[in-house]
Design an enzyme around this catalytic site. Structure first.
Site, PDB file in Angstrom:
ATOM      1  N   ARG A  43      24.758  -7.101  -6.138  1.00  0.00           N
ATOM      2  CA  ARG A  43      25.319  -6.745  -7.567  1.00  0.00           C
ATOM      3  C   ARG A  43      26.599  -7.645  -7.794  1.00  0.00           C
ATOM      4  O   ARG A  43      26.807  -7.866  -8.807  1.00  0.00           O
ATOM      5  CB  ARG A  43      25.757  -5.353  -7.477  1.00  0.00           C
ATOM      6  CG  ARG A  43      24.475  -4.486  -7.619  1.00  0.00           C
ATOM      7  CD  ARG A  43      24.285  -2.964  -7.715  1.00  0.00           C
ATOM      8  NE  ARG A  43      23.328  -2.390  -8.014  1.00  0.00           N
ATOM      9  CZ  ARG A  43      23.120  -0.932  -7.591  1.00  0.00           C
ATOM     10  NH1 ARG A  43      23.873  -0.483  -7.334  1.00  0.00           N
ATOM     11  NH2 ARG A  43      22.001  -0.546  -8.265  1.00  0.00           N
ATOM     12  N   LYS A 204       3.789   9.273  -9.156  1.00  0.00           N
ATOM     13  CA  LYS A 204       3.438  10.432 -10.185  1.00  0.00           C
ATOM     14  C   LYS A 204       3.450   9.880 -11.681  1.00  0.00           C
ATOM     15  O   LYS A 204       4.352   9.430 -11.997  1.00  0.00           O
ATOM     16  CB  LYS A 204       4.300  11.420  -9.825  1.00  0.00           C
ATOM     17  CG  LYS A 204       4.419  12.331  -8.771  1.00  0.00           C
ATOM     18  CD  LYS A 204       5.356  13.412  -8.615  1.00  0.00           C
ATOM     19  CE  LYS A 204       4.886  14.271  -7.333  1.00  0.00           C
ATOM     20  NZ  LYS A 204       6.061  15.338  -7.439  1.00  0.00           N
ATOM     21  N   GLY A 362      13.046   0.113  -8.130  1.00  0.00           N
ATOM     22  CA  GLY A 362      13.506   0.232  -6.897  1.00  0.00           C
ATOM     23  C   GLY A 362      12.380  -0.194  -5.820  1.00  0.00           C
ATOM     24  O   GLY A 362      12.510  -1.247  -5.217  1.00  0.00           O
ATOM     25  N   GLY A 385      17.212   2.755 -13.307  1.00  0.00           N
ATOM     26  CA  GLY A 385      17.331   3.582 -14.427  1.00  0.00           C
ATOM     27  C   GLY A 385      16.984   3.066 -15.870  1.00  0.00           C
ATOM     28  O   GLY A 385      16.361   3.298 -16.688  1.00  0.00           O
TER      29      GLY A 385
HETATM   30  P1  ADP Z   1       9.602   2.375  -8.329  1.00  0.00           P
HETATM   31  O1  ADP Z   1      10.792   2.755  -7.640  1.00  0.00           O
HETATM   32  O2  ADP Z   1       9.239   0.824  -8.460  1.00  0.00           O
HETATM   33  O3  ADP Z   1       9.727   2.964  -9.710  1.00  0.00           O
HETATM   34  P2  ADP Z   1       7.973   4.468  -7.736  1.00  0.00           P
HETATM   35  O4  ADP Z   1       9.173   5.248  -7.163  1.00  0.00           O
HETATM   36  O5  ADP Z   1       7.352   5.160  -9.019  1.00  0.00           O
HETATM   37  O6  ADP Z   1       8.300   3.035  -7.831  1.00  0.00           O
HETATM   38  O7  ADP Z   1       6.643   4.623  -6.710  1.00  0.00           O
HETATM   39  C1  ADP Z   1       6.866   4.348  -5.486  1.00  0.00           C
HETATM   40  C2  ADP Z   1       6.383   5.321  -4.422  1.00  0.00           C
HETATM   41  O8  ADP Z   1       5.008   5.660  -4.909  1.00  0.00           O
HETATM   42  C3  ADP Z   1       6.152   4.745  -3.162  1.00  0.00           C
HETATM   43  O9  ADP Z   1       6.889   5.607  -2.249  1.00  0.00           O
HETATM   44  C4  ADP Z   1       4.716   4.757  -2.722  1.00  0.00           C
HETATM   45  O10 ADP Z   1       4.568   5.269  -1.456  1.00  0.00           O
HETATM   46  C5  ADP Z   1       4.301   5.967  -3.564  1.00  0.00           C
HETATM   47  N1  ADP Z   1       2.790   5.707  -3.780  1.00  0.00           N
HETATM   48  C6  ADP Z   1       2.071   4.692  -4.192  1.00  0.00           C
HETATM   49  N2  ADP Z   1       0.849   4.820  -4.157  1.00  0.00           N
HETATM   50  C7  ADP Z   1       0.587   5.840  -3.522  1.00  0.00           C
HETATM   51  C8  ADP Z   1      -0.594   6.893  -3.249  1.00  0.00           C
HETATM   52  N3  ADP Z   1      -1.636   6.268  -3.412  1.00  0.00           N
HETATM   53  N4  ADP Z   1      -0.233   8.087  -2.592  1.00  0.00           N
HETATM   54  C9  ADP Z   1       0.818   8.461  -2.570  1.00  0.00           C
HETATM   55  N5  ADP Z   1       1.896   7.720  -2.664  1.00  0.00           N
HETATM   56  C10 ADP Z   1       1.945   6.623  -3.375  1.00  0.00           C
END
Ligand code: ADP
Ligand code: MG
Length: 404
Positions: A43, A204, A362, A385
């Protein structure tokens, strides 16, 4: 395109001379620390071009930033004095520390600083008026300065005194890092070259509902992967076994797919997947199967190779890609396979010049680093965010306040 002033405009005011002028620069110094030591200076490096450009033009630069969540009170463990030496070493300049953000002590620092000098003011969140966006605090901070530069896109989703309020009381400009982010994001969704694809993955649906709703109106191809794809598959009647799945959101998933069809957006769901009975790296048994062959005791942990190949073909027809969220549980081998493969395809197409690729989030940034391709994307946003709120189509108050 959103209109905002940049440092180019700042160099033109008052006959093009910021020499000796006081510029407040809002930066992101919310640095990861362990045992009192900074563990990652990304950063600071992002803010360096703006700070050095202003200092080299002879401005007196006052850095403003927040650190942690001190909730409006002084806290010795959250003082920005802890990062001064890191800022000095990244900038290669001396940086004076000031334990206040307004008032006579800041005025004194301004008096001592030579043109081109840099001072770091204390953690803005030590003052309650920061998060409350108190106009009196903004006015008090502004009283010691001539100009305001915001270089902290990552804090732009917050309407705080130093991220938004100051823009209303001083002539305001976007810093270089803010400018680069806004230009890249503008190219990705506001006025993109078509066709546009979005990859949305992650755990999710519930955490990205607004992202999905916004994107179906904006993009030509919506590629859904990760855990959230399971909810969409379940909505289409697929038995997903023990997979992470939000069964209470299948109606919402249906609604998103209906809206996508109405607006001419093709939704891509995996048709083959990697499954396992254990949620672990390198499980004793895992297999690739069609989505209709998932057993009741199995979990979908990654998109399958046939689907990845088809998705790569989709990307080849596209001019723009925006990506948030991994395609699988990429922290556990071999369930990083789809994410890594698709990221490498996107990187190669970007290198060839056929794709503009923008990614953020992230875990997404971590996954692109794992694939070794973060540097090959057109732009990778490290603003968690703020990036997501932008993907939801929201107006970011810190950006809106800069609009000319
Ligand atoms: P970002 O931080 O890039 O916005 P997210 O936090 O939404 O991404 O998602 C990342 C998480 O989703 C990771 O920890 C990954 O393990 C989980 N994930 C991805 N695919 C699956 C799956 N099929 N089942 C369980 N967890 C999953
Ligand atoms: Mg995450």
């Amino acid at each position: 395109m959103t209109q905002f002033k940049t440092l180019d405009d700042l160099h033109k005011v008052d006959g093009g001379n910021v020499h000796g002028k006081v510029v407040l620069v809002r930066v992101d110094l919310n640095l990861p620390m362990q045992d009192g030591a900074v563990t990652d200076d990304t950063r600071v490096r992002a803010a360096a071009p703006t700070v050095l450009e202003l200092a080299d033009a002879g401005a007196k630069v006052l850095l403003l930033a927040h650190f942690g969540r001190p909730k409006g009170e002084r806290s010795s463990t959250q003082s920005l004095s802890m990062v001064v030496s890191t800022v000095e070493s990244v900038l290669g300049r001396e940086v004076m520390f000031c334990p206040e953000i307004y008032g006579p002590v800041v005025a004194q620092v301004v008096g001592i600083l030579p043109p081109g000098g840099i001072a770091l003011l204390e953690n803005t969140r030590f003052w309650k008026g920061e998060e409350a966006n108190d106009p009196e605090l903004a006015a008090a901070i502004a009283a010691n300065a001539d100009f305001y530069v915001n270089d902290a896109f990552s804090a732009a989703h917050r309407a705080h005194a130093t991220t938004e309020g100051l823009a209303h009381v001083l002539p305001s400009f976007a810093g270089r890092s803010m400018e680069a982010e806004l230009v890249a994001l503008g190219k990705a969704l506001d006025h993109p070259e078509r066709p546009v694809a979005a990859v949305v993955g992650g755990a999710k649906v519930s955490s990205k509902l607004d992202v999905l709703r916004h994107l179906v109106d904006k993009v030509d191809h919506l590629i859904i992967g990760g855990g959230m794809a399971n909810t969409f598959l379940a909505a289409r009647g697929v038995a997903v076994g023990k997979s992470l799945c939000e069964h209470d959101l299948t109606a919402t998933a249906d609604e998103i797919m209906v809206n996508a069809e109405k607006s001419g957006c093709t939704v891509h769901l995996p048709y083959d997947v990697a499954v396992s009975k254990e949620f672990a790296a390198n499980p004793a048994s895992f297999r690739v199967c069609n989505v209709h062959e998932v057993e009741a005791d199995e979990m979908i942990l990654d998109v399958g190779p046939a689907a990845v190949e088809a998705l790569a073909d989709v990307l080849k027809t596209c001019r723009t890609l925006v990506w948030n969220g991994p395609m699988g549980a990429f922290e556990m081998e071999p369930f990083d396979t789809a994410t890594v493969a698709l990221a490498r395809t996107a990187a190669a197409l970007t290198k060839e010049g056929s794709l503009i690729s923008v990614a953020g989030g992230g875990d997404t940034v971590a996954a692109l680093n794992l694939a070794g391709v973060a540097g090959d994307f057109t732009y990778v946003s490290t603003a968690g965010g703020a990036f997501l709120e932008w993907m939801e189509g929201r107006v970011l108050p810190g950006v809106a306040a800069l609009e000319a």
